[in-house]
Structures are given as structure tokens and as C-alpha cells.
Design a protein around this motif. Structure first.
Motif, PDB file in Angstrom:
ATOM      1  N   ILE A  88       0.856  -1.181   0.000  1.00 31.32           N
ATOM      2  CA  ILE A  88       0.000   0.000   0.000  1.00 31.32           C
ATOM      3  C   ILE A  88       0.891   1.229   0.000  1.00 31.32           C
ATOM      4  O   ILE A  88       1.770   1.364   0.853  1.00 31.32           O
ATOM      5  N   GLU A  89       0.662   2.128  -0.952  1.00 30.08           N
ATOM      6  CA  GLU A  89       1.421   3.377  -1.002  1.00 30.08           C
ATOM      7  C   GLU A  89       0.482   4.543  -0.725  1.00 30.08           C
ATOM      8  O   GLU A  89      -0.609   4.624  -1.290  1.00 30.08           O
ATOM      9  N   VAL A  90       0.907   5.452   0.147  1.00 31.51           N
ATOM     10  CA  VAL A  90       0.153   6.673   0.401  1.00 31.51           C
ATOM     11  C   VAL A  90       0.446   7.627  -0.755  1.00 31.51           C
ATOM     12  O   VAL A  90       1.587   8.035  -0.954  1.00 31.51           O
ATOM     13  N   LEU A  91      -0.595   7.952  -1.528  1.00 28.71           N
ATOM     14  CA  LEU A  91      -0.421   8.856  -2.666  1.00 28.71           C
ATOM     15  C   LEU A  91      -0.552  10.320  -2.257  1.00 28.71           C
ATOM     16  O   LEU A  91       0.203  11.165  -2.727  1.00 28.71           O
ATOM     17  N   SER A  92      -1.551  10.607  -1.413  1.00 23.88           N
ATOM     18  CA  SER A  92      -1.755  11.993  -0.993  1.00 23.88           C
ATOM     19  C   SER A  92      -2.520  12.041   0.320  1.00 23.88           C
ATOM     20  O   SER A  92      -3.224  11.091   0.678  1.00 23.88           O
ATOM     21  N   THR A  93      -2.340  13.157   1.026  1.00 24.75           N
ATOM     22  CA  THR A  93      -3.085  13.427   2.259  1.00 24.75           C
ATOM     23  C   THR A  93      -3.699  14.816   2.107  1.00 24.75           C
ATOM     24  O   THR A  93      -2.989  15.770   1.780  1.00 24.75           O
ATOM     25  N   THR A  94      -5.008  14.915   2.328  1.00 21.67           N
ATOM     26  CA  THR A  94      -5.706  16.181   2.145  1.00 21.67           C
ATOM     27  C   THR A  94      -6.570  16.488   3.365  1.00 21.67           C
ATOM     28  O   THR A  94      -7.564  15.788   3.598  1.00 21.67           O
ATOM     29  N   PRO A  95      -6.200  17.501   4.143  1.00 23.31           N
ATOM     30  CA  PRO A  95      -7.048  17.869   5.287  1.00 23.31           C
ATOM     31  C   PRO A  95      -8.419  18.344   4.783  1.00 23.31           C
ATOM     32  O   PRO A  95      -8.517  18.984   3.733  1.00 23.31           O
ATOM     33  N   SER A  96      -9.446  18.038   5.539  1.00 28.14           N
ATOM     34  CA  SER A  96     -10.792  18.492   5.184  1.00 28.14           C
ATOM     35  C   SER A  96     -10.885  20.008   5.350  1.00 28.14           C
ATOM     36  O   SER A  96     -10.392  20.560   6.326  1.00 28.14           O
ATOM     37  N   ARG A  97     -11.523  20.675   4.395  1.00 25.63           N
ATOM     38  CA  ARG A  97     -11.726  22.119   4.501  1.00 25.63           C
ATOM     39  C   ARG A  97     -12.928  22.443   5.383  1.00 25.63           C
ATOM     40  O   ARG A  97     -12.967  23.478   6.029  1.00 25.63           O
ATOM     41  N   SER A  98     -13.901  21.531   5.409  1.00 22.72           N
ATOM     42  CA  SER A  98     -15.139  21.825   6.139  1.00 22.72           C
ATOM     43  C   SER A  98     -15.168  21.232   7.546  1.00 22.72           C
ATOM     44  O   SER A  98     -15.898  21.714   8.401  1.00 22.72           O
ATOM     45  N   LYS A  99     -14.376  20.167   7.786  1.00 20.50           N
ATOM     46  CA  LYS A  99     -14.365  19.513   9.096  1.00 20.50           C
ATOM     47  C   LYS A  99     -12.914  19.379   9.549  1.00 20.50           C
ATOM     48  O   LYS A  99     -12.199  18.491   9.097  1.00 20.50           O
ATOM     49  N   GLN A 100     -12.523  20.254  10.449  1.00 26.64           N
ATOM     50  CA  GLN A 100     -11.122  20.353  10.867  1.00 26.64           C
ATOM     51  C   GLN A 100     -10.591  19.123  11.587  1.00 26.64           C
ATOM     52  O   GLN A 100      -9.388  18.971  11.740  1.00 26.64           O
ATOM     53  N   ASP A 101     -11.477  18.229  12.021  1.00 22.63           N
ATOM     54  CA  ASP A 101     -11.049  17.061  12.799  1.00 22.63           C
ATOM     55  C   ASP A 101     -10.691  15.855  11.945  1.00 22.63           C
ATOM     56  O   ASP A 101     -10.411  14.790  12.463  1.00 22.63           O
ATOM     57  N   ARG A 102     -10.654  16.028  10.607  1.00 18.01           N
ATOM     58  CA  ARG A 102     -10.409  14.862   9.751  1.00 18.01           C
ATOM     59  C   ARG A 102      -9.710  15.231   8.454  1.00 18.01           C
ATOM     60  O   ARG A 102      -9.543  16.391   8.124  1.00 18.01           O
ATOM     61  N   GLY A 103      -9.330  14.192   7.722  1.00 16.09           N
ATOM     62  CA  GLY A 103      -8.714  14.383   6.421  1.00 16.09           C
ATOM     63  C   GLY A 103      -8.876  13.130   5.580  1.00 16.09           C
ATOM     64  O   GLY A 103      -9.288  12.076   6.075  1.00 16.09           O
ATOM     65  N   ALA A 104      -8.558  13.260   4.296  1.00 19.05           N
ATOM     66  CA  ALA A 104      -8.674  12.155   3.347  1.00 19.05           C
ATOM     67  C   ALA A 104      -7.287  11.720   2.895  1.00 19.05           C
ATOM     68  O   ALA A 104      -6.413  12.556   2.631  1.00 19.05           O
ATOM     69  N   ILE A 105      -7.109  10.418   2.821  1.00 16.17           N
ATOM     70  CA  ILE A 105      -5.846   9.855   2.338  1.00 16.17           C
ATOM     71  C   ILE A 105      -6.143   8.988   1.126  1.00 16.17           C
ATOM     72  O   ILE A 105      -7.020   8.125   1.161  1.00 16.17           O
ATOM     73  N   LYS A 106      -5.406   9.239   0.050  1.00 16.86           N
ATOM     74  CA  LYS A 106      -5.539   8.425  -1.160  1.00 16.86           C
ATOM     75  C   LYS A 106      -4.423   7.386  -1.152  1.00 16.86           C
ATOM     76  O   LYS A 106      -3.247   7.728  -0.973  1.00 16.86           O
ATOM     77  N   PHE A 107      -4.819   6.125  -1.311  1.00 20.39           N
ATOM     78  CA  PHE A 107      -3.886   4.997  -1.319  1.00 20.39           C
ATOM     79  C   PHE A 107      -3.886   4.317  -2.681  1.00 20.39           C
ATOM     80  O   PHE A 107      -4.915   4.256  -3.355  1.00 20.39           O
ATOM     81  N   ARG A 108      -2.735   3.757  -3.041  1.00 19.38           N
ATOM     82  CA  ARG A 108      -2.643   2.839  -4.187  1.00 19.38           C
ATOM     83  C   ARG A 108      -2.234   1.493  -3.622  1.00 19.38           C
ATOM     84  O   ARG A 108      -1.231   1.391  -2.917  1.00 19.38           O
ATOM     85  N   MET A 109      -3.044   0.476  -3.913  1.00 17.17           N
ATOM     86  CA  MET A 109      -2.784  -0.855  -3.389  1.00 17.17           C
ATOM     87  C   MET A 109      -2.422  -1.796  -4.536  1.00 17.17           C
ATOM     88  O   MET A 109      -3.054  -1.764  -5.580  1.00 17.17           O
ATOM     89  N   GLU A 110      -1.404  -2.586  -4.303  1.00 20.89           N
ATOM     90  CA  GLU A 110      -1.008  -3.645  -5.232  1.00 20.89           C
ATOM     91  C   GLU A 110      -1.123  -4.971  -4.502  1.00 20.89           C
ATOM     92  O   GLU A 110      -0.504  -5.163  -3.457  1.00 20.89           O
ATOM     93  N   VAL A 111      -1.936  -5.852  -5.055  1.00 19.94           N
ATOM     94  CA  VAL A 111      -2.085  -7.188  -4.497  1.00 19.94           C
ATOM     95  C   VAL A 111      -1.195  -8.115  -5.319  1.00 19.94           C
ATOM     96  O   VAL A 111      -1.275  -8.129  -6.550  1.00 19.94           O
ATOM     97  N   ARG A 112      -0.334  -8.863  -4.632  1.00 21.37           N
ATOM     98  CA  ARG A 112       0.626  -9.749  -5.302  1.00 21.37           C
ATOM     99  C   ARG A 112       0.404 -11.188  -4.865  1.00 21.37           C
ATOM    100  O   ARG A 112       0.014 -11.446  -3.728  1.00 21.37           O
TER     101      ARG A 112
END
Length: 150
Positions: free
Chosen positions: A102-126
């Protein structure tokens, strides 16, 4: 416990592995994806796959189990708004042992809810040979680290 703030773009996580039994492949497919190459030995031999293979949805379900056990169970996860990409590249066969990178592609804090954020992952199943059998790009929501108690 890991929070949103603890993940960094470029970070790579590895999961444990899961051996996929023939009986489970057939049982899953009978219930959710009853195509002949998933449930019928003879029909599967005559198919382009040359034998029984796991449903892609079964592979994706195992991927999610590995994600939960290896990563999400130790985090402040809030669930996921969905997938951006899902690709089945090679069939998963009985007794294949699959694991995930699993690779973390990006982390984006929420603009509307300061207590959270979104993380985009790329997963490779081998599989056990190191071949990539499935890829997935997905976003997950996480709580941010709470301020230290004073």
C-alpha cells in the motif's frame, strides 16, 4: 493508534498474506459471482483460464480484509467515500497466497471539518510469485490527531 497526521505521501505499508483455498473460491462464487470458470472444474478447464479462478470481487474482498487487519484496525479510520480505480490483472488461483503493498499517494485535510482528512492509497495485491494480480486506488477518511490534553 495512527491518525491522519501520521501518514506521509510516499509512505509504503505492507500487509500480511492470505492463502486462498479452492473451496472458498467456489463458495464465494456460488453466492456472489456464479460464472462457470469460478464454480465448475470442467467448464473452468475449457475456459481461457484453464482452471478454477477466484472472482475478482473475492480478490477485492480479501484485499479489504488485509487492509483492515494490517492497517485500518490500528488507525482512527472513518471509512471510505469510494474507489477511483480497480484493476484485475492476473487471475488468482486455488492455493495462491496473496499479500498487499500500500502506497500513500496523498493526504488532504478536510476544509469543512477540521477534525479529519482524506488519504488516497494505491494498493497492489501480489501472489506468492510476486506478480501483481490486482491494483486499487481508493480514498479513506481518518480523524486528525486530537490536541494534547492540558
Amino acid at each position: 493508534m495512527r491518525y491522519f497526521d501520521d501518514f506521509q505521501p510516499g509512505e509504503v505499508l505492507e500487509t500480511g498474506s492470505y492463502k486462498v483455498p479452492r473451496e472458498e473460491i467456489i463458495a464465494f462464487a456460488r453466492q456472489f459471482d456464479p460464472q462457470p470458470f469460478h464454480i465448475d472444474e470442467e467448464a473452468a478447464r475449457r475456459s481461457i483460464f484453464g482452471g478454477i479462478i477466484a472472482s475478482g470481487w473475492h480478490t477485492a474482498s480479501i484485499c479489504h480484509r488485509l487492509l483492515v487487519e494490517g492497517v485500518l484496525s490500528k488507525t482512527a479510520s472513518l471509512g471510505s467515500p469510494g474507489l477511483d480505480e480497480l484493476r484485475w490483472l492476473l487471475p488468482v488461483r486455488p492455493d495462491d497466497e496473496i499479500s498487499m503493498r500500500i502506497e500513500v499517494l496523498s493526504t488532504t485535510p478536510s476544509r469543512s471539518k477540521q477534525d479529519r482528512g482524506a488519504i488516497k492509497f494505491r494498493m497492489e495485491v501480489r501472489n506468492q510469485k510476486g506478480e501483481v494480480v490486482m491494483t486499487e486506488v481508493a480514498t479513506a477518511l481518518f480523524l486528525r490527531r486530537p490536541p494534547a490534553a492540558t
